[in-house]
Design a protein around this motif. Structure first.
Motif, PDB file in Angstrom:
ATOM      1  N   HIS A 194     -18.013  29.618   7.428  1.00 34.21           N
ATOM      2  CA  HIS A 194     -17.715  31.022   7.687  1.00 34.21           C
ATOM      3  C   HIS A 194     -16.419  31.368   6.961  1.00 34.21           C
ATOM      4  CE1 HIS A 194     -17.181  34.822   9.738  1.00 34.21           C
ATOM      5  NE2 HIS A 194     -15.951  34.435  10.063  1.00 34.21           N
ATOM      6  N   ASN A 195     -16.436  32.451   6.217  1.00 32.71           N
ATOM      7  CA  ASN A 195     -15.249  32.943   5.511  1.00 32.71           C
ATOM      8  C   ASN A 195     -14.728  31.926   4.486  1.00 32.71           C
ATOM      9  OD1 ASN A 195     -13.470  35.142   5.182  1.00 32.71           O
ATOM     10  ND2 ASN A 195     -11.883  34.084   6.331  1.00 32.71           N
ATOM     11  N   ALA A 196     -15.653  31.286   3.761  1.00 30.10           N
ATOM     12  CA  ALA A 196     -15.256  30.279   2.763  1.00 30.10           C
ATOM     13  C   ALA A 196     -14.404  30.921   1.672  1.00 30.10           C
ATOM     14  CB  ALA A 196     -16.491  29.628   2.154  1.00 30.10           C
ATOM     15  N   ALA A 197     -13.271  30.316   1.408  1.00 29.05           N
ATOM     16  CA  ALA A 197     -12.378  30.796   0.356  1.00 29.05           C
ATOM     17  C   ALA A 197     -12.127  29.696  -0.678  1.00 29.05           C
ATOM     18  CB  ALA A 197     -11.052  31.268   0.955  1.00 29.05           C
ATOM     19  N   GLY A 198     -11.999  28.453  -0.225  1.00 28.31           N
ATOM     20  CA  GLY A 198     -11.757  27.329  -1.123  1.00 28.31           C
ATOM     21  C   GLY A 198     -13.048  26.801  -1.723  1.00 28.31           C
ATOM     22  N   SER A 199     -12.916  25.905  -2.675  1.00 27.88           N
ATOM     23  CA  SER A 199     -14.077  25.277  -3.307  1.00 27.88           C
ATOM     24  C   SER A 199     -14.684  24.242  -2.364  1.00 27.88           C
ATOM     25  CB  SER A 199     -13.656  24.590  -4.609  1.00 27.88           C
ATOM     26  OG  SER A 199     -13.168  25.550  -5.521  1.00 27.88           O
ATOM     27  N   VAL A 200     -16.019  24.166  -2.373  1.00 28.34           N
ATOM     28  CA  VAL A 200     -16.743  23.273  -1.465  1.00 28.34           C
ATOM     29  C   VAL A 200     -17.326  22.110  -2.251  1.00 28.34           C
ATOM     30  CG1 VAL A 200     -18.643  23.086   0.189  1.00 28.34           C
ATOM     31  CG2 VAL A 200     -17.312  25.211   0.046  1.00 28.34           C
ATOM     32  N   GLN A 201     -17.185  20.909  -1.707  1.00 27.71           N
ATOM     33  CA  GLN A 201     -17.804  19.731  -2.308  1.00 27.71           C
ATOM     34  C   GLN A 201     -18.178  18.751  -1.208  1.00 27.71           C
ATOM     35  OE1 GLN A 201     -15.473  17.138  -4.779  1.00 27.71           O
ATOM     36  NE2 GLN A 201     -13.771  17.047  -3.355  1.00 27.71           N
ATOM     37  N   TRP A 202     -19.074  17.842  -1.561  1.00 28.79           N
ATOM     38  CA  TRP A 202     -19.449  16.732  -0.691  1.00 28.79           C
ATOM     39  C   TRP A 202     -18.815  15.456  -1.226  1.00 28.79           C
ATOM     40  CZ3 TRP A 202     -22.290  16.538   3.785  1.00 28.79           C
ATOM     41  CH2 TRP A 202     -22.929  17.712   4.174  1.00 28.79           C
ATOM     42  N   THR A 203     -18.551  14.515  -0.320  1.00 33.66           N
ATOM     43  CA  THR A 203     -18.118  13.180  -0.723  1.00 33.66           C
ATOM     44  C   THR A 203     -19.073  12.159  -0.115  1.00 33.66           C
ATOM     45  OG1 THR A 203     -16.632  12.806   1.156  1.00 33.66           O
ATOM     46  CG2 THR A 203     -15.680  13.874  -0.794  1.00 33.66           C
ATOM     47  N   ALA A 226     -15.731  11.679  -4.377  1.00 27.99           N
ATOM     48  CA  ALA A 226     -16.060  13.097  -4.561  1.00 27.99           C
ATOM     49  C   ALA A 226     -17.282  13.250  -5.465  1.00 27.99           C
ATOM     50  CB  ALA A 226     -14.871  13.836  -5.153  1.00 27.99           C
ATOM     51  N   LEU A 227     -18.269  14.001  -4.976  1.00 30.15           N
ATOM     52  CA  LEU A 227     -19.498  14.220  -5.742  1.00 30.15           C
ATOM     53  C   LEU A 227     -19.423  15.458  -6.634  1.00 30.15           C
ATOM     54  CD1 LEU A 227     -22.069  13.340  -2.939  1.00 30.15           C
ATOM     55  CD2 LEU A 227     -21.320  11.901  -4.854  1.00 30.15           C
ATOM     56  N   GLY A 228     -18.400  16.273  -6.485  1.00 35.75           N
ATOM     57  CA  GLY A 228     -18.210  17.412  -7.371  1.00 35.75           C
ATOM     58  C   GLY A 228     -18.544  18.747  -6.718  1.00 35.75           C
ATOM     59  N   PHE A 229     -18.363  19.801  -7.498  1.00 38.77           N
ATOM     60  CA  PHE A 229     -18.451  21.166  -6.981  1.00 38.77           C
ATOM     61  C   PHE A 229     -19.691  21.916  -7.448  1.00 38.77           C
ATOM     62  CE2 PHE A 229     -13.950  20.022  -7.131  1.00 38.77           C
ATOM     63  CZ  PHE A 229     -13.560  20.318  -5.837  1.00 38.77           C
ATOM     64  N   THR A 230     -20.618  21.229  -8.136  1.00 39.06           N
ATOM     65  CA  THR A 230     -21.775  21.921  -8.690  1.00 39.06           C
ATOM     66  C   THR A 230     -23.033  21.600  -7.893  1.00 39.06           C
ATOM     67  OG1 THR A 230     -22.169  20.110 -10.241  1.00 39.06           O
ATOM     68  CG2 THR A 230     -20.799  21.932 -11.024  1.00 39.06           C
ATOM     69  N   VAL A 250     -34.807   8.752  -0.673  1.00 29.77           N
ATOM     70  CA  VAL A 250     -33.646   8.031  -0.143  1.00 29.77           C
ATOM     71  C   VAL A 250     -33.835   6.520  -0.280  1.00 29.77           C
ATOM     72  CG1 VAL A 250     -32.413   7.527   2.009  1.00 29.77           C
ATOM     73  CG2 VAL A 250     -33.020   9.873   1.451  1.00 29.77           C
ATOM     74  N   THR A 251     -32.751   5.845  -0.680  1.00 31.77           N
ATOM     75  CA  THR A 251     -32.754   4.385  -0.788  1.00 31.77           C
ATOM     76  C   THR A 251     -31.676   3.820   0.144  1.00 31.77           C
ATOM     77  OG1 THR A 251     -31.083   4.233  -2.532  1.00 31.77           O
ATOM     78  CG2 THR A 251     -33.374   4.577  -3.238  1.00 31.77           C
ATOM     79  N   LEU A 252     -31.675   2.514   0.293  1.00 28.27           N
ATOM     80  CA  LEU A 252     -30.671   1.869   1.142  1.00 28.27           C
ATOM     81  C   LEU A 252     -29.256   2.116   0.624  1.00 28.27           C
ATOM     82  CD1 LEU A 252     -32.505  -1.492   1.906  1.00 28.27           C
ATOM     83  CD2 LEU A 252     -32.204   0.470   3.443  1.00 28.27           C
ATOM     84  N   GLU A 253     -29.098   2.347  -0.680  1.00 27.68           N
ATOM     85  CA  GLU A 253     -27.778   2.612  -1.262  1.00 27.68           C
ATOM     86  C   GLU A 253     -27.213   3.965  -0.810  1.00 27.68           C
ATOM     87  OE1 GLU A 253     -30.390   1.484  -3.381  1.00 27.68           O
ATOM     88  OE2 GLU A 253     -29.640  -0.542  -3.065  1.00 27.68           O
ATOM     89  N   ASP A 254     -28.068   4.832  -0.283  1.00 26.36           N
ATOM     90  CA  ASP A 254     -27.614   6.142   0.190  1.00 26.36           C
ATOM     91  C   ASP A 254     -27.038   6.074   1.604  1.00 26.36           C
ATOM     92  OD1 ASP A 254     -28.516   7.434  -2.188  1.00 26.36           O
ATOM     93  OD2 ASP A 254     -30.560   7.431  -1.389  1.00 26.36           O
ATOM     94  N   ASP A 255     -27.215   4.943   2.274  1.00 20.04           N
ATOM     95  CA  ASP A 255     -26.673   4.743   3.621  1.00 20.04           C
ATOM     96  C   ASP A 255     -25.150   4.764   3.512  1.00 20.04           C
ATOM     97  OD1 ASP A 255     -27.780   3.105   6.415  1.00 20.04           O
ATOM     98  OD2 ASP A 255     -25.637   3.145   5.967  1.00 20.04           O
ATOM     99  N   ALA A 256     -24.518   5.827   4.061  1.00 20.04           N
ATOM    100  CA  ALA A 256     -23.081   6.001   3.859  1.00 20.04           C
ATOM    101  C   ALA A 256     -22.548   7.098   4.778  1.00 20.04           C
ATOM    102  CB  ALA A 256     -22.800   6.377   2.402  1.00 20.04           C
ATOM    103  N   GLU A 257     -21.231   7.276   4.711  1.00 18.92           N
ATOM    104  CA  GLU A 257     -20.597   8.403   5.387  1.00 18.92           C
ATOM    105  C   GLU A 257     -20.401   9.515   4.355  1.00 18.92           C
ATOM    106  OE1 GLU A 257     -17.220   8.193   8.404  1.00 18.92           O
ATOM    107  OE2 GLU A 257     -16.215   8.986   6.621  1.00 18.92           O
ATOM    108  N   TYR A 258     -20.871  10.688   4.679  1.00 24.35           N
ATOM    109  CA  TYR A 258     -20.754  11.857   3.808  1.00 24.35           C
ATOM    110  C   TYR A 258     -19.807  12.847   4.466  1.00 24.35           C
ATOM    111  CZ  TYR A 258     -24.689   9.909   1.300  1.00 24.35           C
ATOM    112  OH  TYR A 258     -25.490   9.074   0.570  1.00 24.35           O
TER     113      TYR A 258
END
Length: 119
Positions: free
Chosen positions: A42-51, A56-60, A87-95
């Motif tokens: 809600h009210n996003a102002a900064g850049s959003v990314q996932w890790t 860091a996976l990036g902003f695109t 999905v593979t076992l390598e995707d098992d992680a904290e995001y």
């Protein structure tokens, strides 16, 4: 909603902070399935990314080096869902869904655990 004084030099502009409308939740999926980690701001102002595990996976929407990963949604609506196909076992992680600071907005982040169950 932003409320500003008619005379900005006398009273500073007060704006609502960016915040999570929907926090990503932990997910358990079978190997080979699709995972969708949801994140809405809600009210996003900064850049959003996932890790992923702090990386860091990036902003695109398409994530370089991760062809099975994509960010789905609508930035105008504050929707930034991370989709992982096949999905593979390598995707098992904290995001983590992260929204960077911008002007008076503070950094916010929320984490979710993706657990992959092998075949």
């Amino acid at each position: 909603m932003q409320m500003c004084s008619v005379v900005p030099l006398l009273l500073p502009c007060i704006a609502e902070q960016q915040k999570f409308r929907l926090i990503p939740g932990d997910l358990v999926v079978a190997e080979g399935a699709e995972a969708l980690l949801r994140c809405e701001i809600h009210n996003a102002a900064g850049s959003v990314q996932w890790t992923k595990d702090g990386f860091a996976l990036g902003f695109t929407q398409s994530i370089p080096g991760y062809p099975r990963y994509s960010v789905l949604g609508d930035s105008g609506q504050g929707i930034y869902n991370l989709r992982i196909v096949n999905v593979t076992l390598e995707d098992d992680a904290e995001y983590q869904c992260q929204v960077g600071p911008y002007m008076h907005h503070k950094l916010i982040r929320a984490k979710a655990r993706l657990t992959v169950i092998g075949k």
